[in-house]
Design an enzyme around this catalytic site. Structure first.
Site, PDB file in Angstrom:
ATOM      1  N   ASN A 113       0.806  -0.922  -0.066  1.00  0.00           N
ATOM      2  CA  ASN A 113       0.210   0.079  -0.037  1.00  0.00           C
ATOM      3  C   ASN A 113       0.993   1.268   0.044  1.00  0.00           C
ATOM      4  O   ASN A 113       1.293   1.783   1.051  1.00  0.00           O
ATOM      5  CB  ASN A 113      -0.884   0.139   1.286  1.00  0.00           C
ATOM      6  CG  ASN A 113      -1.845   1.107   1.271  1.00  0.00           C
ATOM      7  OD1 ASN A 113      -1.690   1.977   0.392  1.00  0.00           O
ATOM      8  ND2 ASN A 113      -2.772   1.000   2.180  1.00  0.00           N
ATOM      9  N   ARG A 160      -2.776  -2.172  -3.377  1.00  0.00           N
ATOM     10  CA  ARG A 160      -3.813  -1.280  -3.033  1.00  0.00           C
ATOM     11  C   ARG A 160      -3.697  -0.157  -3.968  1.00  0.00           C
ATOM     12  O   ARG A 160      -2.661   0.637  -3.890  1.00  0.00           O
ATOM     13  CB  ARG A 160      -3.803  -0.901  -1.488  1.00  0.00           C
ATOM     14  CG  ARG A 160      -5.101  -0.171  -1.302  1.00  0.00           C
ATOM     15  CD  ARG A 160      -5.199   0.243   0.226  1.00  0.00           C
ATOM     16  NE  ARG A 160      -6.563   0.834   0.386  1.00  0.00           N
ATOM     17  CZ  ARG A 160      -7.076   1.008   1.356  1.00  0.00           C
ATOM     18  NH1 ARG A 160      -6.281   1.287   2.667  1.00  0.00           N
ATOM     19  NH2 ARG A 160      -8.234   1.829   1.509  1.00  0.00           N
ATOM     20  N   HIS A 217     -13.466   2.886  -0.135  1.00  0.00           N
ATOM     21  CA  HIS A 217     -13.334   1.737   0.721  1.00  0.00           C
ATOM     22  C   HIS A 217     -13.938   0.306  -0.067  1.00  0.00           C
ATOM     23  O   HIS A 217     -14.367  -0.406   0.873  1.00  0.00           O
ATOM     24  CB  HIS A 217     -14.122   2.070   2.152  1.00  0.00           C
ATOM     25  CG  HIS A 217     -13.405   2.907   2.914  1.00  0.00           C
ATOM     26  ND1 HIS A 217     -14.158   3.929   3.521  1.00  0.00           N
ATOM     27  CD2 HIS A 217     -12.161   3.306   3.307  1.00  0.00           C
ATOM     28  CE1 HIS A 217     -13.459   4.855   4.331  1.00  0.00           C
ATOM     29  NE2 HIS A 217     -12.151   4.212   4.016  1.00  0.00           N
ATOM     30  N   ARG A 240     -11.831  14.587   8.707  1.00  0.00           N
ATOM     31  CA  ARG A 240     -12.582  14.991   7.333  1.00  0.00           C
ATOM     32  C   ARG A 240     -14.050  15.381   7.683  1.00  0.00           C
ATOM     33  O   ARG A 240     -14.876  14.828   8.770  1.00  0.00           O
ATOM     34  CB  ARG A 240     -12.718  13.982   6.346  1.00  0.00           C
ATOM     35  CG  ARG A 240     -11.486  13.976   5.435  1.00  0.00           C
ATOM     36  CD  ARG A 240     -11.340  12.821   4.427  1.00  0.00           C
ATOM     37  NE  ARG A 240     -10.406  11.609   5.077  1.00  0.00           N
ATOM     38  CZ  ARG A 240     -10.501  10.516   4.666  1.00  0.00           C
ATOM     39  NH1 ARG A 240     -11.265  10.248   3.591  1.00  0.00           N
ATOM     40  NH2 ARG A 240      -9.468   9.388   4.857  1.00  0.00           N
ATOM     41  N   GLU A 268      -8.132  -5.766   4.616  1.00  0.00           N
ATOM     42  CA  GLU A 268      -8.085  -5.433   3.416  1.00  0.00           C
ATOM     43  C   GLU A 268      -6.761  -5.999   2.809  1.00  0.00           C
ATOM     44  O   GLU A 268      -6.855  -6.555   1.608  1.00  0.00           O
ATOM     45  CB  GLU A 268      -7.930  -4.104   3.504  1.00  0.00           C
ATOM     46  CG  GLU A 268      -9.286  -3.245   3.660  1.00  0.00           C
ATOM     47  CD  GLU A 268      -9.337  -1.714   3.969  1.00  0.00           C
ATOM     48  OE1 GLU A 268      -9.511  -0.971   2.870  1.00  0.00           O
ATOM     49  OE2 GLU A 268      -8.987  -1.391   4.815  1.00  0.00           O
TER      50      GLU A 268
END
Ligand code: AMP
Length: 416
Positions: free
Chosen positions: A7, A93, A182, A243, A388
Site C-alpha cells: 500500500n 492497493r 473503501h 474530514r 483489506e
C-alpha cells in the site's frame, strides 16, 4: 502462493506477506517518511522501516528513503525469514480507478497509462500508487503484479446514485460523478456476513458501515454496491477523524468572503482540521480518546460523538432507501469493530428501520471477533472484522491463477 501486498502512499509503504488461501501472515510492516529530502534529514528524523514477524518488531533507518530502498529491504527481510516464503505475486492497493477500472487488474503498461489518466481524480494518491508499482516492478522483476482499486467495487452504482446534479459537461468532460471508496473493505465484509446470516450473498441486501479514520457506508445488493456515502473524493459523507464529510458547497465561497480564506485553506481545513477533531474543539481525531474524554465529562468530546452517530444513522437510513429491503447492518473498521458505544448509540437511532440491539452481546463481543449483536426479532446487526490485506491477496490470487475470462477488462474512456 505467497503474496506481497503493498500500500504505497506519498511518504509511506505499508506491506504484508501472506498466503491468501490460509490467511497466514509471515511478515507485516511499514516504511515511513519516504520521499524527497529523506537523505538530508537530521539523524533520527529520516525514513525508517519497521518489520513485524510473529509479534516481534524490528526497526531500522533507511538511508535514501526511496521506494527502491524500502522494497530492497523488504526483499532482504523476506529472504532471511525462517523457511523463507517464495513470493508468487505482488498485490497493490490502489486508490482511484475512475471509470476505467470495474475490478482488479493484472498490471500492464496500458493499465499504468489508464491510472495516469485518473491522476486528476486523486492527485495525491494515484502518483504515489504508480511510482510504487514502477519501483516494485524493478525490485521484483518477473513477478505478476495486480492493482486492486478502492473505487472498483462501486462501479455498479446506478446513475441516480452516482450522478451529481451539476452541468452535464462537468460529467462528460471531466468525469465529475460519485465514485465511492473503501470498496475492498465493503465487498469483503459483505461476503463474510452472508454465511453468518446463513444466506447466499446474492439474496442479501446489506448496509455495511466501514468506520475508521476515514468512514463510509455502502448499500450492497446481492453482493454489488448500489450506493455509498463517499463521492468524487473521499471527503463526502460521514463525519470522519479529520474530514468534514458533507457540507454545503456554498461554504467555500462563504469562508472566502467572510474570513478571507483561499480555496486551498478551506480544503485543508475540511480535510485535516474538521470531522471529530473539528467538532471536539481540536481535542482529538481518535475515537478512543474522545470516548474517554466524553466519559469523564468533556462536553465538546461528547458533542463530537453525538454528531458522528447522528450523521451515521442518517446515512444508514438513506442506504435503506437504496436497497428497498434491508437484511442486515454490518459494522467494521477500527471504530465499527471496537466501539460498543458507537454501535449502541447508532442502532438506538435506527429502531424505525427494525434494528434493535442486544445490549449485552454488543458490550461483550470480544475485540477482533465477529458476531451478531442484535436482539431476537431485529433485523440482524453484525460486527465483521475487515481484512483489506487478505482481500487484496485473494484478488491477486484470483487474477494470477484464475480463468482469464473472469478478468474485468479496462473500460473505455471516462466518464460513462
Ligand atoms: P482504522 O482507521 O480502521 O484503523 O480505525 C481507527 C479508529 O478506530 C480510531 O479513531 C481509533 O480510536 C478507533 N478505535 C480503535 N480501537 C478502539 C476502541 N477500542 N474503542 C473505540 N475506538 C477505537
Amino acid at each position: 502462493m505467497w503474496t506481497l501486498i503493498l500500500n504505497c502512499g506519498s511518504s509511506s509503504v505499508k506491506f504484508a506477506v501472506l498466503d491468501p488461501a490460509s490467511g497466514q501472515v509471515r511478515l507485516t510492516g511499514l516504511a515511513e517518511k519516504l520521499g524527497a529530502g529523506a537523505e538530508h534529514a537530521p539523524p533520527g528524523t529520516g525514513a525508517t522501516i519497521r518489520f513485524e514477524v510473529d509479534g516481534e518488531r524490528q526497526h531500522r533507518p533507511l538511508t535514501s528513503g526511496t521506494y527502491a530502498e524500502a522494497f530492497d529491504a523488504i526483499g532482504q527481510r523476506i529472504r532471511t525469514l525462517p523457511d523463507p516464503p517464495s513470493i508468487g505475486a505482488v498485490g497493490h492497493r490502489t486508490v482511484h480507478g475512475g471509470t476505467r477500472f470495474s475490478g482488479s487488474v493484472l498490471i500492464t503498461p496500458e493499465v499504468l497509462d489508464a491510472m495516469r489518466e485518473c491522476i486528476p481524480l486523486a492527485p495525491l494518491h494515484n502518483p504515489a500508487n504508480i511510482a510504487g508499482i514502477e519501483a516494485a516492478q524493478a525490485a521484483f522483476p518477473g513477478l505478476p503484479q495486480v492493482a486492486v482499486f478502492d473505487t472498483a467495487f462501486h462501479h455498479t452504482l446506478p446513475d441516480v446514485a452516482a450522478r451529481y446534479a451539476v452541468p452535464d459537461t462537468w460529467y462528460r468532460e471531466y468525469g465529475v460523478r460519485r465514485y465511492g471508496f473503501h470498496g475492498t473493505s465493503h465487498a469483503y465484509v459483505a461476503r463474510r456476513a452472508a454465511p453468518m446470516l446463513d444466506r447466499p450473498l446474492e439474496d442479501l441486501n446489506l448496509i455495511t458501515a466501514h468506520l475508521g479514520n476515514g468512514s463510509s457506508v455502502c448499500a450492497v445488493q446481492g453482493g454489488q454496491s448500489v450506493d455509498t456515502s463517499m463521492g468524487l473524493t473521499p471527503l463526502e459523507g460521514l463525519v470522519m477523524g479529520t474530514r468534514s464529510g458533507d457540507v454545503d458547497p456554498g461554504l467555500h465561497e462563504f469562508m472566502h468572503n467572510t474570513a478571507g480564506l483561499t480555496l486551498e485553506q478551506v480544503m485543508t481545513a475540511l480535510n485535516k482540521h474538521s470531522g471529530l477533531k473539528g467538532l471536539s474543539g481540536g481535542l482529538s481525531n481518535d475515537m478512543r480518546e474522545l470516548e474517554e474524554a466524553a466519559h469523564s465529562g468533556h462536553a465538546a468530546a461528547q458533542f463530537a460523538l453525538d454528531a458522528f452517530v447522528y450523521r451515521l444513522a442518517k446515512y444508514v437510513a438513506g442506504m435503506a432507501v437504496a436497497l428497498g429491503r434491508v437484511d442486515g447492518l454490518v459494522f467494521t473498521g477500527g471504530i465499527g469493530e471496537n466501539s460498543a458505544y458507537i454501535r449502541q448509540r447508532t442502532v438506538e437511532r435506527l429502531g424505525v428501520l427494525g434494528f434493535h440491539l442486544d445490549a449485552e452481546a454488543n458490550a461483550n463481543l470480544p475485540r477482533g471477533t465477529r458476531g451478531l449483536i442484535s436482539a431476537p426479532g431485529s433485523v440482524p446487526v453484525l460486527v465483521v472484522t475487515t481484512n483489506e490485506e487478505l482481500a487484496i491477496a485473494l484478488e491477486t490470487l484470483r487474477l494470477v491463477t484464475g480463468d482469464p475470462e473472469d478478468r474485468p477488462a479496462l473500460t473505455e474512456e471516462h466518464p460513462a
